[in-house]
Motif scaffolding. Structure first.
Motif, short mmCIF file in Angstrom:
data_model
loop_
_atom_site.label_atom_id
_atom_site.label_comp_id
_atom_site.label_asym_id
_atom_site.label_seq_id
_atom_site.Cartn_x
_atom_site.Cartn_y
_atom_site.Cartn_z
N TYR A 1 -119.23 6.80 -68.71
CA TYR A 1 -119.00 5.86 -69.81
C TYR A 1 -117.58 5.30 -69.79
O TYR A 1 -117.37 4.09 -69.73
N PHE A 2 -116.60 6.21 -69.84
CA PHE A 2 -115.20 5.78 -69.94
C PHE A 2 -114.65 5.31 -68.59
O PHE A 2 -113.81 4.41 -68.54
N ILE B 1 -117.02 1.20 -69.31
CA ILE B 1 -116.04 0.48 -70.13
C ILE B 1 -115.10 -0.39 -69.30
O ILE B 1 -114.87 -1.56 -69.66
N GLY C 1 -117.64 1.27 -77.73
CA GLY C 1 -117.39 0.38 -76.61
C GLY C 1 -116.65 -0.87 -77.02
O GLY C 1 -115.73 -1.32 -76.32
N TYR D 1 -119.36 -6.95 -74.12
CA TYR D 1 -119.70 -6.24 -75.35
C TYR D 1 -121.18 -5.86 -75.42
O TYR D 1 -121.57 -4.98 -76.20
N SER E 1 -117.07 -3.38 -68.37
CA SER E 1 -117.34 -4.22 -69.53
C SER E 1 -116.11 -5.02 -69.95
O SER E 1 -116.23 -6.15 -70.44
N ALA E 2 -114.93 -4.44 -69.76
CA ALA E 2 -113.71 -5.09 -70.20
C ALA E 2 -113.39 -6.35 -69.40
O ALA E 2 -112.70 -7.25 -69.90
N TYR F 1 -122.51 4.08 -79.26
CA TYR F 1 -121.94 3.60 -78.00
C TYR F 1 -121.39 2.19 -78.12
O TYR F 1 -120.36 1.86 -77.53
N GLN G 1 -110.45 8.75 -75.01
CA GLN G 1 -111.52 9.56 -74.43
C GLN G 1 -111.28 11.04 -74.65
O GLN G 1 -112.17 11.78 -75.05
N LEU H 1 -113.01 0.00 -77.53
CA LEU H 1 -112.32 0.27 -76.27
C LEU H 1 -112.12 -1.01 -75.45
O LEU H 1 -111.05 -1.20 -74.85
N ILE H 2 -113.13 -1.85 -75.41
CA ILE H 2 -113.01 -3.12 -74.67
C ILE H 2 -111.89 -3.97 -75.26
O ILE H 2 -111.08 -4.57 -74.53
N PRO I 1 -122.52 -1.93 -73.30
CA PRO I 1 -122.75 -0.61 -73.92
C PRO I 1 -124.10 -0.52 -74.63
O PRO I 1 -124.67 0.57 -74.74
#
Length: 235
Positions: free
Chosen positions: A157-158, A162, A71, A172, A165-166, A67, A88, A74-75, A175
């Motif tokens: 999650y997506f 995420i 993550g 970071y 988190s972004a 993860y 995804q 993706l971030i 996740p």
């Protein structure tokens, strides 16, 4: 689960939100089959509850690595203005095709691997007191099950973790919190099973035989769950 969603709606602390999202992922109906399989695998060491805890930590580490690495990528992409939903779709599709056959192969290996005289990679169906036995298997399962996204876990999650988190400075780390939370119900259930089965085995006075048959049941569960996922994808 309604109260968890209520907590999620009222949460304004990113770490708490990531924790709730992870728990929701673990208890959602969609990932239930893989969670039950993980519980059975971790709880099969009924003669050593400390080893169940040890393997549970490695299982959690596997999920955390998977993860967190995904993550972080993706971030980074989102902060660069990229769309992560295409990733995804690709991960979900690949994960679905890999999970079913992988579980079937692991189950068969647990049942018949000793006939081939090959390294067991932690998936041996035989009882063992070694602390290293099963370590790699628990870690691999953590990675494999983390990447087996279904609609519910993919949305959490997506679609929620995420993006949040972004935009957070410490995004970071979220996740990582999420991954640990997804493992908590599995770890607790596995430890309870190991404790209960150990007591039952002692009453029977044949714990070695009891564990051997329990491990075979775990292998059969792997095969059945793998066949379920494979048939679902094909149909």
């Amino acid at each position: 689960m309604d109260w968890l969603y209520s907590l999620l709606d009222s949460s304004s602390v990113p770490v708490v939100t990531a924790l709730i999202l992870g728990i929701l992922t673990a208890v959602s109906p969609c990932p239930l089959a893989t969670n039950l399989t993980a519980v059975a695998y971790l709880g099969r060491e009924i003669d050593n509850r400390r080893k169940v805890f040890y393997l549970g930590l490695l299982y959690t580490l596997g999920r955390t690595v998977a993860y967190s690495a995904l993550g972080a990528a993706l971030i980074f992409l989102i902060r660069k203005g990229k769309d992560a939903f295409g990733i995804q779709d690709a991960i979900s599709t690949i994960g679905e095709w890999i999970l079913g056959p992988a579980l079937v192969l692991i189950g068969l290996f647990m049942l018949f691997g000793h006939l081939l005289h090959l390294p067991k990679f932690g998936f041996s169906g035989q009882a063992s007191g070694s602390w290293t036995q099963g370590a790699l298997g628990a870690f691999i399962l953590g990675v494999l099950f983390a990447m087996a996204f279904c609609p519910t876990s993919g949305m959490l999650y997506f679609g929620m973790l995420i993006p949040m988190s972004a935009v957070e400075s410490g995004g970071y780390l979220l996740p990582v919190v999420y991954a640990i939370a997804t493992s908590l119900p599995v770890l607790v259930a596995a430890w309870i099973i190991a404790y209960s089965m150990q007591s039952l085995g002692r009453v029977m006075g044949k714990i070695a035989i009891f564990q051997r048959w329990f491990n075979r049941l775990v292998a059969i569960l792997f095969i059945l769950v793998g066949l379920y996922y494979t048939v679902t994808i094909i149909l």
